[in-house]
Scaffold this motif. Structure first.
Motif, short mmCIF file in Angstrom:
data_model
loop_
_atom_site.label_atom_id
_atom_site.label_comp_id
_atom_site.label_asym_id
_atom_site.label_seq_id
_atom_site.Cartn_x
_atom_site.Cartn_y
_atom_site.Cartn_z
N ASP A 45 0.83 -1.22 0.00
CA ASP A 45 0.00 0.00 0.00
C ASP A 45 0.86 1.26 0.00
OD1 ASP A 45 -2.24 -1.58 0.01
OD2 ASP A 45 -2.74 -1.23 2.11
N ASN A 46 2.04 1.18 0.57
CA ASN A 46 2.95 2.32 0.60
C ASN A 46 3.58 2.62 -0.75
OD1 ASN A 46 2.50 2.46 3.37
ND2 ASN A 46 4.31 1.25 3.86
N PHE A 47 3.41 1.70 -1.69
CA PHE A 47 4.07 1.82 -2.99
C PHE A 47 3.06 1.96 -4.14
CE2 PHE A 47 7.16 0.15 -0.17
CZ PHE A 47 8.39 0.57 -0.64
N SER A 48 1.82 2.28 -3.81
CA SER A 48 0.78 2.34 -4.85
C SER A 48 1.03 3.42 -5.89
CB SER A 48 -0.60 2.52 -4.21
OG SER A 48 -0.65 3.74 -3.50
N GLN A 49 1.76 4.47 -5.52
CA GLN A 49 2.05 5.56 -6.46
C GLN A 49 3.45 5.45 -7.06
OE1 GLN A 49 -0.45 7.78 -7.22
NE2 GLN A 49 -1.64 6.41 -5.89
N GLU A 52 6.02 0.32 -11.35
CA GLU A 52 5.61 -1.08 -11.31
C GLU A 52 6.72 -1.94 -10.70
OE1 GLU A 52 4.31 -4.63 -14.35
OE2 GLU A 52 3.91 -2.55 -14.94
N ARG A 53 7.94 -1.62 -11.03
CA ARG A 53 9.09 -2.37 -10.50
C ARG A 53 9.16 -2.23 -8.98
NH1 ARG A 53 15.43 -1.33 -11.88
NH2 ARG A 53 16.21 -3.16 -10.80
N GLU A 54 8.97 -1.03 -8.47
CA GLU A 54 9.00 -0.81 -7.02
C GLU A 54 7.82 -1.50 -6.34
OE1 GLU A 54 10.92 3.47 -6.08
OE2 GLU A 54 9.30 3.52 -7.58
N GLN A 55 6.68 -1.51 -6.98
CA GLN A 55 5.51 -2.20 -6.43
C GLN A 55 5.76 -3.70 -6.33
OE1 GLN A 55 1.98 -1.13 -8.64
NE2 GLN A 55 2.31 1.06 -8.32
N GLU A 56 6.33 -4.27 -7.39
CA GLU A 56 6.64 -5.71 -7.39
C GLU A 56 7.68 -6.04 -6.32
OE1 GLU A 56 7.80 -6.57 -11.40
OE2 GLU A 56 5.74 -6.40 -12.14
N TYR A 57 8.67 -5.18 -6.20
CA TYR A 57 9.70 -5.40 -5.17
C TYR A 57 9.07 -5.36 -3.78
CZ TYR A 57 13.93 -4.87 -2.41
OH TYR A 57 14.92 -5.05 -1.48
N GLU A 59 5.98 -5.99 -2.96
CA GLU A 59 5.17 -7.19 -2.78
C GLU A 59 6.02 -8.39 -2.40
OE1 GLU A 59 2.21 -8.52 -5.64
OE2 GLU A 59 1.75 -6.41 -6.05
N SER A 60 7.10 -8.59 -3.13
CA SER A 60 7.94 -9.76 -2.87
C SER A 60 8.62 -9.66 -1.50
CB SER A 60 8.96 -9.96 -3.98
OG SER A 60 9.93 -8.93 -3.97
N GLN A 61 9.09 -8.47 -1.15
CA GLN A 61 9.77 -8.31 0.14
C GLN A 61 8.79 -8.43 1.30
OE1 GLN A 61 13.26 -8.22 0.40
NE2 GLN A 61 12.77 -8.86 -1.68
N SER A 62 7.60 -7.88 1.12
CA SER A 62 6.57 -7.99 2.15
C SER A 62 6.18 -9.45 2.36
CB SER A 62 5.35 -7.15 1.75
OG SER A 62 4.35 -7.22 2.73
N ALA A 63 6.05 -10.19 1.27
CA ALA A 63 5.72 -11.62 1.36
C ALA A 63 6.84 -12.39 2.05
CB ALA A 63 5.47 -12.19 -0.03
#
Length: 179
Positions: A45-49, A52-57, A59-63
């Protein structure tokens, strides 16, 4: 017993440093605090803006942080993970080392649980298995075995813990059936 030096759940959650031991015994409140700090930084949620690369990163790190936290939180999964880092696994259906005395005890507990008529009765079985009983004792024994590097002993104790953790889950199911 030290954890494997590569990227482990301990390193992901930054519970211990590269120079300190990552041991079986840990402070779950400290673990939760570290987990929440990391999730505040990494949550998608902190990366919604962001790109796409930062959003994917994110997601993967949060997981990865979620998986590390879930692995380290409970003694059974933490112990199994420590054995896995040392190349030992407990395969499903290979519990031939379980003695008949333990199997009889488990059968009696399961029968008592099936006969439970009230939430109080289910809680009594749960308390005996969890807090003041079997799981607490096993946790201490596993800690001792791992600290001494006695991996086969720890493996046998973790196999036993799996059975009692299963009873604990059945108690929770039974309690939810009363609601």
């Amino acid at each position: 017993m030290k954890a494997h030096p590569t990227l482990t759940s301990w390193r992901v959650i930054a519970y211990c440093s590269p120079v300190s031991d990552c041991t079986f015994t840990l402070d779950t409140q400290k673990l939760q605090k570290k987990y929440l700090q990391l999730q505040r930084l990494l949550h998608p949620d902190n990366f919604s803006q962001k790109s796409e690369r930062e959003q994917e990163y994110s997601e993967s790190q949060s997981a990865l942080v979620n998986k590390a936290y879930e692995t380290l939180l409970k003694p059974l999964s933490r112990g199994l993970y420590m054995l896995e880092l040392q190349g030992l696994n407990i395969e499903e259906g290979t519990d031939s080392a379980v003695n008949s005395e333990l199997l009889m005890e488990l059968m009696e507990i399961n029968e008592a649980l099936d006969a439970v008529q009230t939430p109080q009765e289910a809680n009594e079985i749960g308390q005996d298995t969890k807090g003041t009983g079997k799981l607490a004792d096993l946790t201490e024994q596993i800690d001792t075995a791992l600290n001494k590097g006695e991996l086969q002993t720890a493996k046998a104790l973790l196999t036993k813990m799996k059975y009692f953790a299963n009873i604990e889950e059945k108690v929770k199911e039974k309690l939810s059936s009363f609601m």
